[in-house]
Write an enzyme that holds these catalytic residues in place. Structure first.
Site, short mmCIF file in Angstrom:
data_model
loop_
_atom_site.label_atom_id
_atom_site.label_comp_id
_atom_site.label_asym_id
_atom_site.label_seq_id
_atom_site.Cartn_x
_atom_site.Cartn_y
_atom_site.Cartn_z
N GLU A 76 0.07 -9.47 -1.27
CA GLU A 76 -1.38 -9.78 -1.33
C GLU A 76 -1.87 -9.75 -2.79
OE1 GLU A 76 -2.14 -6.69 1.52
OE2 GLU A 76 -2.95 -8.12 2.98
N ALA A 80 0.85 -1.19 0.00
CA ALA A 80 0.00 0.00 0.00
C ALA A 80 0.89 1.24 0.00
CB ALA A 80 -0.89 -0.01 1.23
N1 CAA Z 1 4.49 3.45 -0.11
C1 CAA Z 1 4.86 4.67 -0.51
N2 CAA Z 1 6.12 4.94 -0.94
C2 CAA Z 1 7.01 3.93 -0.97
C3 CAA Z 1 6.67 2.61 -0.56
C4 CAA Z 1 5.34 2.38 -0.13
N3 CAA Z 1 4.89 1.17 0.24
N4 CAA Z 1 7.77 1.84 -0.67
C5 CAA Z 1 8.75 2.63 -1.15
N5 CAA Z 1 8.30 3.90 -1.32
C6 CAA Z 1 9.02 5.08 -1.78
C7 CAA Z 1 9.97 5.60 -0.71
O1 CAA Z 1 9.31 6.41 0.21
C8 CAA Z 1 10.97 6.34 -1.57
O2 CAA Z 1 10.41 7.59 -1.91
P1 CAA Z 1 11.31 8.92 -1.92
O3 CAA Z 1 12.32 8.67 -3.03
O4 CAA Z 1 10.34 10.00 -2.23
O5 CAA Z 1 11.97 9.02 -0.59
C9 CAA Z 1 11.05 5.48 -2.83
O6 CAA Z 1 9.85 4.71 -2.86
C10 CAA Z 1 12.22 4.55 -2.82
O7 CAA Z 1 12.17 3.79 -1.61
P2 CAA Z 1 13.47 3.14 -0.98
O8 CAA Z 1 14.61 4.12 -1.01
O9 CAA Z 1 13.09 2.56 0.33
O10 CAA Z 1 13.78 2.00 -2.08
P3 CAA Z 1 14.65 0.69 -1.92
O11 CAA Z 1 14.77 0.15 -3.30
O12 CAA Z 1 15.89 0.94 -1.14
O13 CAA Z 1 13.75 -0.31 -1.03
C11 CAA Z 1 11.70 -1.45 -0.46
C12 CAA Z 1 12.58 -0.89 -1.59
C13 CAA Z 1 12.41 -2.64 0.20
C14 CAA Z 1 10.43 -1.94 -1.15
C15 CAA Z 1 11.41 -0.38 0.60
O14 CAA Z 1 11.02 0.81 -0.06
C16 CAA Z 1 10.30 -0.74 1.57
O15 CAA Z 1 10.55 -1.49 2.51
N6 CAA Z 1 9.10 -0.20 1.36
C17 CAA Z 1 7.95 -0.38 2.27
C18 CAA Z 1 7.41 -1.80 2.26
C19 CAA Z 1 6.23 -1.92 3.20
O16 CAA Z 1 6.31 -1.66 4.37
N7 CAA Z 1 5.09 -2.38 2.63
C20 CAA Z 1 3.86 -2.55 3.38
C21 CAA Z 1 2.95 -1.39 3.14
S1 CAA Z 1 1.47 -1.44 4.12
C22 CAA Z 1 0.42 -2.42 3.26
O17 CAA Z 1 0.73 -2.96 2.21
C23 CAA Z 1 -0.95 -2.58 3.87
C24 CAA Z 1 -1.81 -3.61 3.20
O18 CAA Z 1 -1.74 -4.79 3.52
C25 CAA Z 1 -2.84 -3.23 2.21
#
Ligand code: CAA
Length: 259
Positions: free
Chosen positions: A113, A67
């Site tokens: 998911e 998300a």
């Molecule tokens: N939502 C919004 N923005 C996101 C995002 C997310 N889920 N994941 C990454 N981004 C954005 C970051 O904020 C960043 O933006 P900025 O450049 O503006 O700062 C950009 O994408 C790059 O992110 P990273 O530098 O972290 O990229 P990376 O390649 O080093 O890492 C990653 C990639 C491992 C996917 C890492 O970004 C991460 O862990 N993201 C979050 C994953 C997460 O927690 N997902 C669960 C979300 S909640 C959910 O999904 C609820 C549900 O069940 C419906």
């Protein structure tokens, strides 16, 4: 169907529609708008007789990071309850034709998911699957606790959801979360090849086969067997059944018409 560069739609082979999540700067995070585009695309593919199979992918680097956390940040209990996302997920879930997820890189949270909404998942060797929502103080919100436990078993579901650890593609394959693991560079080609193979099968039988396998999750075995028998009995009345058996007996390839 709304046109947007956030979701690319193409036809990599006849009768195969490919939907590619394309928000690389946000790691393909599933914003409400993005989920709406997906819902629209699945609805359009339902109505389009020229589409037999859908491939869902995030391209070669990442499937989806879940998300959109920046959007999620302003959630309240009321907005969460009335969330449009629920209806969008439902449109994806109810899609009646086969869906193949082609996963490279991370499939996290809503991304994992989303992959679990597919009927068959092809993963690249570097793919990673996880449900890290507890890190944000919430639980998975699009079926993660329910689907992961049903597909991969309680032990794997508990490990992923409670710890936030990820599974490698090989581990995901071992627990049944993905159907096949191939080198990262071959994911797209393998997904298309599989989609083409399915697209050549008789469409009514494909549709009922998907429905039956999905029903097996919710139905007691006796009811499932009855459902299967009724589907089988219906299909023997189709032109495609006649064509299938005639082609076998005449030692030629069958040409199915979806009737
Ligand atoms: N939502 C919004 N923005 C996101 C995002 C997310 N889920 N994941 C990454 N981004 C954005 C970051 O904020 C960043 O933006 P900025 O450049 O503006 O700062 C950009 O994408 C790059 O992110 P990273 O530098 O972290 O990229 P990376 O390649 O080093 O890492 C990653 C990639 C491992 C996917 C890492 O970004 C991460 O862990 N993201 C979050 C994953 C997460 O927690 N997902 C669960 C979300 S909640 C959910 O999904 C609820 C549900 O069940 C419906």
């Amino acid at each position: 169907m709304t046109e947007s560069t956030d979701l690319l739609i193409d036809t990599p082979a006849p009768r195969v529609r490919r939907l590619t999540l394309n928000r690389p700067a946000a790691r393909n995070a599933l914003s409400t708008a993005q989920l709406g585009l997906l819902g629209d695309a699945f609805d359009a593919a339902t109505d389009d007789d020229a589409v037999s199979v859908v491939i869902l992918t995030g391209g070669e680097k990442i499937f989806a990071a879940g998300a959109d956390i920046k959007e999620l940040a302003s959630s309240t209990p009321v907005t969460a309850l009335l969330d449009a996302r629920v209806a969008h997920w439902q449109r994806i879930r109810r899609f009646p034709k086969p869906v193949i997820a082609a996963v490279c890189g991370y499939a996290l949270g809503g991304g994992c998911e989303l992959a679990m909404h597919a009927d068959i998942t092809i993963a690249g060797q570097g793919a990673r699957f996880g449900q890290p929502e507890l890190n944000l103080g919430v639980v998975p919100g699009a079926g993660g606790t329910q689907r992961l436990a049903r597909i991969a078993g309680q032990q794997i579901a508990m490990k992923l959801i409670l710890s936030g650890e990820t599974l490698t593609a090989a581990e995901a394959h071992a627990c049944g979360l993905v159907a096949e693991v191939v080198p990262d560079g071959e994911v797209s080609a393998r997904a298309v090849a599989l989609a083409v193979k399915i697209s050549e099968k008789p469409a009514l039988a494909v549709r009922l086969a998907k429905e039956l396998v999905l029903a097996s999750r919710d139905m007691p075995l006796e009811h499932g067997l009855q459902f299967e028998r009724k589907a089988f009995s219906t299909l023997v009345a189709t032109e495609d059944f006649r064509e299938g058996v005639d082609a076998f007996i005449e030692k030629r390839s069958a040409i199915f018409k979806g009737r």
